[in-house]
Motif scaffolding. Sequence first.
Motif, PDB file in Angstrom:
ATOM      1  N   SER A  67       0.814  -1.338  -0.456  1.00 27.99           N
ATOM      2  CA  SER A  67       0.213  -0.474   0.189  1.00 27.99           C
ATOM      3  C   SER A  67       0.931   1.112  -0.118  1.00 27.99           C
ATOM      4  O   SER A  67       0.718   2.105  -0.602  1.00 27.99           O
ATOM      5  CB  SER A  67      -0.730  -0.154   0.970  1.00 27.99           C
ATOM      6  N   ASN A  68       1.756   1.092   0.581  1.00 25.39           N
ATOM      7  CA  ASN A  68       2.517   2.398   0.836  1.00 25.39           C
ATOM      8  C   ASN A  68       3.221   2.613  -0.359  1.00 25.39           C
ATOM      9  O   ASN A  68       3.491   3.573  -1.030  1.00 25.39           O
ATOM     10  CB  ASN A  68       4.059   2.312   1.597  1.00 25.39           C
ATOM     11  N   LEU A  69       4.179   1.425  -1.194  1.00 32.26           N
ATOM     12  CA  LEU A  69       4.820   1.778  -2.280  1.00 32.26           C
ATOM     13  C   LEU A  69       3.619   2.365  -2.879  1.00 32.26           C
ATOM     14  O   LEU A  69       4.504   3.213  -3.660  1.00 32.26           O
ATOM     15  CB  LEU A  69       5.394   0.480  -3.125  1.00 32.26           C
ATOM     16  N   LEU A  70       2.414   2.277  -3.516  1.00 36.13           N
ATOM     17  CA  LEU A  70       1.429   1.944  -4.360  1.00 36.13           C
ATOM     18  C   LEU A  70       1.383   3.725  -3.759  1.00 36.13           C
ATOM     19  O   LEU A  70       0.819   4.463  -4.994  1.00 36.13           O
ATOM     20  CB  LEU A  70       0.110   1.615  -4.518  1.00 36.13           C
ATOM     21  N   ILE A  71       1.056   3.906  -3.002  1.00 39.31           N
ATOM     22  CA  ILE A  71       0.373   5.198  -2.700  1.00 39.31           C
ATOM     23  C   ILE A  71       1.425   6.355  -2.625  1.00 39.31           C
ATOM     24  O   ILE A  71       1.518   7.660  -3.329  1.00 39.31           O
ATOM     25  CB  ILE A  71       0.269   5.348  -0.664  1.00 39.31           C
ATOM     26  N   GLU A  72       2.882   5.980  -2.180  1.00 43.71           N
ATOM     27  CA  GLU A  72       4.326   6.840  -3.168  1.00 43.71           C
ATOM     28  C   GLU A  72       3.978   6.958  -4.502  1.00 43.71           C
ATOM     29  O   GLU A  72       4.385   8.061  -4.678  1.00 43.71           O
ATOM     30  CB  GLU A  72       5.419   6.092  -2.039  1.00 43.71           C
TER      31      GLU A  72
END
Lengths: 192, 192, 192, 192
Positions: A67-72
């Motif tokens: 999730s963090n990667l996608l949001i980033e």
Amino acid sequence: MSKVQKNKIKKESSLISSAFELFSTKGINETSISNIVHKAGVAKGTFYLYFKDKYDILNKIILNKSSNLLIESMNATKSKNFTNYEESVLFFIDYIIEYFNNNKFMLKLIYKNLSWGILKKASNEYEGIHEIYDFFMTLYKDSAINQQDVEKTLFIIIELVGSVCYSSIILNEPDNIDKMKPILFDTIKKII
Amino acid sequence: MSKVQKNKIKKESSLISSAFELFSTKGINETSISNIVHKAGVAKGTFYLYFKDKYDILNKIILNKSSNLLIESMNATKSKNFTNYEESVLFFIDYIIEYFNNNKFMLKLIYKNLSWGILKKASNEYEGIHEIYDFFMTLYKDSAINQQDVEKTLFIIIELVGSVCYSSIILNEPDNIDKMKPILFDTIKKII
Amino acid sequence: MSKVQKNKIKKESSLISSAFELFSTKGINETSISNIVHKAGVAKGTFYLYFKDKYDILNKIILNKSSNLLIESMNATKSKNFTNYEESVLFFIDYIIEYFNNNKFMLKLIYKNLSWGILKKASNEYEGIHEIYDFFMTLYKDSAINQQDVEKTLFIIIELVGSVCYSSIILNEPDNIDKMKPILFDTIKKII
Amino acid sequence: MSKVQKNKIKKESSLISSAFELFSTKGINETSISNIVHKAGVAKGTFYLYFKDKYDILNKIILNKSSNLLIESMNATKSKNFTNYEESVLFFIDYIIEYFNNNKFMLKLIYKNLSWGILKKASNEYEGIHEIYDFFMTLYKDSAINQQDVEKTLFIIIELVGSVCYSSIILNEPDNIDKMKPILFDTIKKII
DNA sequence: GATGAATGAGAATTCATTCAT
DNA sequence: AATGAATGAATTCTCATTCAT
């Protein structure tokens, strides 16, 4: 936040980061709960206060990291203020590829878990994930293609990127990622 | 072939088929060597005469099953005597998808292991695998694109099909395989 | 000797030398019959045609090696034509010590097995062993001490040499063999 | 001491005494960890909380038992208030011999492990061991011989006693311990 | 005599999970 | 809430021995 609350969070994140490192280095099957609590410096019983079992903490890690990667990636893409869809998508993809290229452990760990299922689950828990859909939908709004097909196409692209990254970054098959990128980007351009 | 040789082959294939069935139904982590030998009706020690450990037999199964599938698909495609590349590729892909659709266990088992690395390894051991390359190369021979790029494109398509099959057939994400097929085929048409 | 007979002896000695090397390098507990036959290049069943089990071949090796060492030492001592008992004994002892110093593996292997019991058993099978008794008895013949006490004294000396060699050569305790030798020889001189 | 601490000590000593008895009666090779935990009445996993493997517990037993024996012998010797060295040494030795004579299992178990190396290791863990050195050194203080040679001589005597005891008490070779004692004592008198 | 595939009992070791403190 | 000693079932793997070829 009370001292007790802080301490709880400290323990939980200590367990998560220890587990992540062990899963990345030793592999999931080879990592035991004993290993995790030892590295985290907490007692065995404490693990069970926070997680059901090894797969519970694993899923939480995968969800969180992907999730963090996608949001980033999305935020980085947004900040560029691209005006056309293609540029946006390619930048978004490239951001993910480069991340994986620099974090091979993470690629191994979340490989084949960066899927639609995960994303859907994540959108309930991680604010920002549904923004990704919205973002891409907006870009496509003038297109004749219906929304559902946009979603499926997006899905196909993400699956493709994950597979190619794993194969080229981890296995160097059929070639390294730098050699694969032009073909991959070309393919994506054709798709969208 | 001597009686002893026949018996050896019988034991090995009994172990392999038992392992395959258990891996498919119970899952790999949940299958023990005890389970395998019990099902195969051989002694525990016999397992170690043929395989190093659980992952050794697993890799051999994956190699064997995916090679066979690819060779089968190729032969089916050949027998159709298609005259253009696109038709051939789509038929080849469809054959694989339908196989997975009817053999969900196998899809789970060889999930995303139907990859280039596997194919390369297999081409040493399974005659017929390198024929697949040759077959597709021949179809493309009139194209302006160089051979290496054809190989990479083929790779990308195979990776994509594996991922999409897993997600749609097993997880029904983002939709079932019948809904995904048109989009997938459309995507492949765009790629080639 | 027939071809068959020769072949049998070849196999047996191949097993013995393989076992000796493995016992010396890996240790007795860590050496399996599988290891031995593999190194010897014979089939597993063949082992049982020549030896009862691991301890059978071990005992035969110890008996053989220690008998040979003692006979060799005695012959070397004889050839010197010493005229007094003390010189003979010390030379004999020194020969053994130097052998052990140059063959640490053998010292480890036959340590604590170079005993009276072994010697007695050996004297039935290895011609030359009883000569050792005779030799020392002859040297002592003019002494007032009775024969049985000579035998016991000889025994005590051999036990002492074995223990000190093991401790000093293998463990360097309480000091290395060169430092221990003067004290050991001094002690022996006092004893005889 | 807390209840938990007491329980830990109880479990560990239960394991040690069970292992000792089994090693003594069945032999080391023939004793499995299963046997030990069964006799001790603890779970298998518990063994591994206290010991690395069978050889770990064995070494701890040997260290413990031989240290205790030596300290016991020394204290008995001290209590006699002998005025000369020879008498002291002979009493000390005799105490050990008689102990072995009455505890054949222990002689077998710690066979020739009653050595300098063990003593040195033990002196770190078992208070009282270095007193033995001091005690014998004091007795020898008026002698012209230097301390290091006293130490080596003491070492040689201890090695000798161990070997002779094993051979005569266990194997009755070359004669029983009562027959060997006069010669052994005579030899020791000559040495010191 | 020689082979080596097969056996299966059993050894070592791990590990998730519990629960009294 | 946190601990960590204890559990014991389960798993992997070894190995001496047999016996049909």
